[in-house]
Design a protein around this motif. Sequence first.
Motif, PDB file in Angstrom:
ATOM      1  N   GLU A 127      39.867  51.810  48.478  1.00 50.06           N
ATOM      2  CA  GLU A 127      40.778  52.235  49.681  1.00 50.06           C
ATOM      3  C   GLU A 127      42.234  52.601  49.306  1.00 50.06           C
ATOM      4  N   ASP A 128      42.608  51.808  48.315  1.00 51.96           N
ATOM      5  CA  ASP A 128      43.920  51.837  47.950  1.00 51.96           C
ATOM      6  C   ASP A 128      44.391  52.476  46.563  1.00 51.96           C
ATOM      7  N   GLY A 129      43.303  53.383  46.391  1.00 52.14           N
ATOM      8  CA  GLY A 129      43.564  54.334  45.244  1.00 52.14           C
ATOM      9  C   GLY A 129      43.393  53.396  43.956  1.00 52.14           C
ATOM     10  N   LEU A 130      42.770  52.284  43.976  1.00 52.78           N
ATOM     11  CA  LEU A 130      42.943  51.479  42.762  1.00 52.78           C
ATOM     12  C   LEU A 130      41.138  51.683  41.971  1.00 52.78           C
ATOM     13  N   GLU A 131      40.802  52.671  41.996  1.00 54.50           N
ATOM     14  CA  GLU A 131      39.444  52.839  41.632  1.00 54.50           C
ATOM     15  C   GLU A 131      39.105  52.497  40.174  1.00 54.50           C
ATOM     16  N   GLN A 132      40.225  52.639  39.643  1.00 53.81           N
ATOM     17  CA  GLN A 132      39.985  52.119  37.827  1.00 53.81           C
ATOM     18  C   GLN A 132      40.195  50.766  37.602  1.00 53.81           C
ATOM     19  N   THR A 133      40.444  50.026  38.949  1.00 57.85           N
ATOM     20  CA  THR A 133      40.612  48.450  38.405  1.00 57.85           C
ATOM     21  C   THR A 133      39.333  47.822  38.309  1.00 57.85           C
ATOM     22  N   ARG A 160      47.714  46.313  42.803  1.00 63.25           N
ATOM     23  CA  ARG A 160      48.840  46.905  42.993  1.00 63.25           C
ATOM     24  C   ARG A 160      50.006  46.321  41.908  1.00 63.25           C
ATOM     25  N   ALA A 161      49.999  45.029  41.889  1.00 66.91           N
ATOM     26  CA  ALA A 161      51.301  44.330  41.126  1.00 66.91           C
ATOM     27  C   ALA A 161      50.888  44.643  39.458  1.00 66.91           C
ATOM     28  N   GLY A 162      49.923  45.018  39.157  1.00 63.76           N
ATOM     29  CA  GLY A 162      49.738  45.316  37.627  1.00 63.76           C
ATOM     30  C   GLY A 162      48.410  44.760  37.143  1.00 63.76           C
ATOM     31  N   ALA A 163      47.638  43.981  37.933  1.00 71.56           N
ATOM     32  CA  ALA A 163      46.337  43.535  37.113  1.00 71.56           C
ATOM     33  C   ALA A 163      45.503  44.506  36.600  1.00 71.56           C
ATOM     34  N   ASP A 164      45.098  44.227  35.435  1.00 72.79           N
ATOM     35  CA  ASP A 164      44.024  45.080  34.773  1.00 72.79           C
ATOM     36  C   ASP A 164      42.756  44.908  35.253  1.00 72.79           C
ATOM     37  N   ILE A 165      42.748  43.804  35.618  1.00 76.88           N
ATOM     38  CA  ILE A 165      41.142  43.194  35.938  1.00 76.88           C
ATOM     39  C   ILE A 165      41.508  42.284  37.012  1.00 76.88           C
ATOM     40  N   LEU A 203      47.482  43.261  25.777  1.00 84.93           N
ATOM     41  CA  LEU A 203      46.597  41.911  26.374  1.00 84.93           C
ATOM     42  C   LEU A 203      46.149  42.766  27.671  1.00 84.93           C
ATOM     43  N   VAL A 204      44.913  42.030  28.037  1.00 81.37           N
ATOM     44  CA  VAL A 204      44.464  42.441  29.360  1.00 81.37           C
ATOM     45  C   VAL A 204      44.916  41.331  30.237  1.00 81.37           C
ATOM     46  N   LEU A 205      45.419  41.636  31.454  1.00 81.12           N
ATOM     47  CA  LEU A 205      46.035  40.984  32.277  1.00 81.12           C
ATOM     48  C   LEU A 205      44.840  40.700  33.505  1.00 81.12           C
ATOM     49  N   ILE A 206      44.187  39.554  33.888  1.00 82.35           N
ATOM     50  CA  ILE A 206      43.562  39.266  34.606  1.00 82.35           C
ATOM     51  C   ILE A 206      44.127  38.522  35.757  1.00 82.35           C
ATOM     52  N   ALA A 207      43.773  38.944  36.993  1.00 83.37           N
ATOM     53  CA  ALA A 207      44.466  37.948  38.037  1.00 83.37           C
ATOM     54  C   ALA A 207      43.148  37.292  38.648  1.00 83.37           C
ATOM     55  N   ASP A 208      43.089  35.921  38.629  1.00 82.05           N
ATOM     56  CA  ASP A 208      42.208  35.108  39.534  1.00 82.05           C
ATOM     57  C   ASP A 208      42.368  35.526  40.805  1.00 82.05           C
ATOM     58  N   VAL A 209      41.343  35.628  41.692  1.00 83.75           N
ATOM     59  CA  VAL A 209      41.403  36.103  42.980  1.00 83.75           C
ATOM     60  C   VAL A 209      40.606  34.736  43.905  1.00 83.75           C
ATOM     61  N   CYS A 210      41.529  33.973  44.657  1.00 84.57           N
ATOM     62  CA  CYS A 210      40.989  32.814  45.181  1.00 84.57           C
ATOM     63  C   CYS A 210      42.068  32.494  46.249  1.00 84.57           C
ATOM     64  N   LEU A 211      41.550  31.747  47.352  1.00 78.62           N
ATOM     65  CA  LEU A 211      42.528  31.250  48.340  1.00 78.62           C
ATOM     66  C   LEU A 211      43.095  29.891  48.187  1.00 78.62           C
ATOM     67  N   CYS A 212      42.316  29.167  47.433  1.00 76.05           N
ATOM     68  CA  CYS A 212      42.339  27.460  47.057  1.00 76.05           C
ATOM     69  C   CYS A 212      43.917  27.292  46.860  1.00 76.05           C
ATOM     70  N   GLU A 213      44.644  28.015  45.876  1.00 76.39           N
ATOM     71  CA  GLU A 213      45.772  27.522  45.411  1.00 76.39           C
ATOM     72  C   GLU A 213      46.922  27.840  46.656  1.00 76.39           C
ATOM     73  N   TYR A 214      46.312  28.684  47.551  1.00 76.90           N
ATOM     74  CA  TYR A 214      47.552  28.991  48.491  1.00 76.90           C
ATOM     75  C   TYR A 214      47.177  28.545  49.768  1.00 76.90           C
ATOM     76  N   THR A 215      45.827  27.826  50.156  1.00 75.60           N
ATOM     77  CA  THR A 215      45.622  27.260  51.408  1.00 75.60           C
ATOM     78  C   THR A 215      46.336  25.861  51.374  1.00 75.60           C
TER      79      THR A 215
END
Length: 321
Positions: free
Chosen positions: A180-186, A155-160, A108-120
Amino acid sequence: MRRLRRTEALRNLVRETRLTPGQLIYPLFICPGEGVRKEISSMPGVFNVSVDEAVKEAEEAARLGLGGLLLFGLPESKDEEGTGAWDDEGIVQTALRALKANAASKKLVLIADVCLCEYTSHGHCGIVTKTEEGFEVENDSSVELLGRAAASLARAGADIVAPSDMMDGRVAEIRHALDEDGLEQTPILSYAAKFASAFYGPFREAADSAPQFGDRKTYQMDGANVREALREIELDLGEGADMILMKPAMPYLDVVRAARDRFDVPMGAYQVSGEYSMLKAAFARGWLEPERAMIESLVGMRRAGADFIVTYFAKEAGKVL
Ligand code: PBG
């Protein structure tokens, strides 16, 4: 014309658009606890799941041959800045590590949604400041936090990583933070054209992310605009997006088509919560045939030009296909 419609075999041979399980992405809402499966009342068949249950979902998704998972998080606590979004011990980060430790995730491709609304605590997708007229969702300070969140999730493992906030310049900042974090393949899957839509209603119950005041119209797009959507995509690609996501899907299929005709990058469509809920409601009343209507809605998105589809029907459709 009817000669080629006579049998299922003939129809299959001349079919122009294919739909396969590998083109479907299944969203998961990860919540704290263990053994938790809490159904979302406005989305029958969709659950908030704890990390251990998410692993079971991944195993099923892999068995069905689905393309991947899109992860959202319901943190233990929220604050003004949404610090849970870039906490390395955060809910989605924890889920990603657990999923990566399981063999199913290799398929599976693990995709992490990036947003603040679930956390604010206020439920907006960025930092909020009070102004004389009311409030402002700040752009640049929010973008910096989104960069941190994306790096933490990768860093935690998201493929995308998939930014869904609609702040300006966030793709460039996320690319920078990853590199900057060495995650240029993400890769970055940008929700490039995301409209301020009433069809996100049920999601806000699922992710507990409804804005506590105001609305999202100063950052999400006006639903009447297609040229503006193309400009959004062009900017995101210029900033380094690898793929784009269009959202919602069904009320915006013309935008999907316009984007397909203009850009040659991989593109997904997101059949959002409200699209799922209204179909489910009609199924429950016996007003629509579930299997046929579900598949027809997904084929329409593929025909409009989407390479893949994020959908709450992914498992059900995967079984049918
Ligand atoms: C977070 C986010 C939302 C959705 C995906 N990411 C909610 C929103 O913008 O309010 C909606 C998904 C859905 O309705 O299924 N910003």
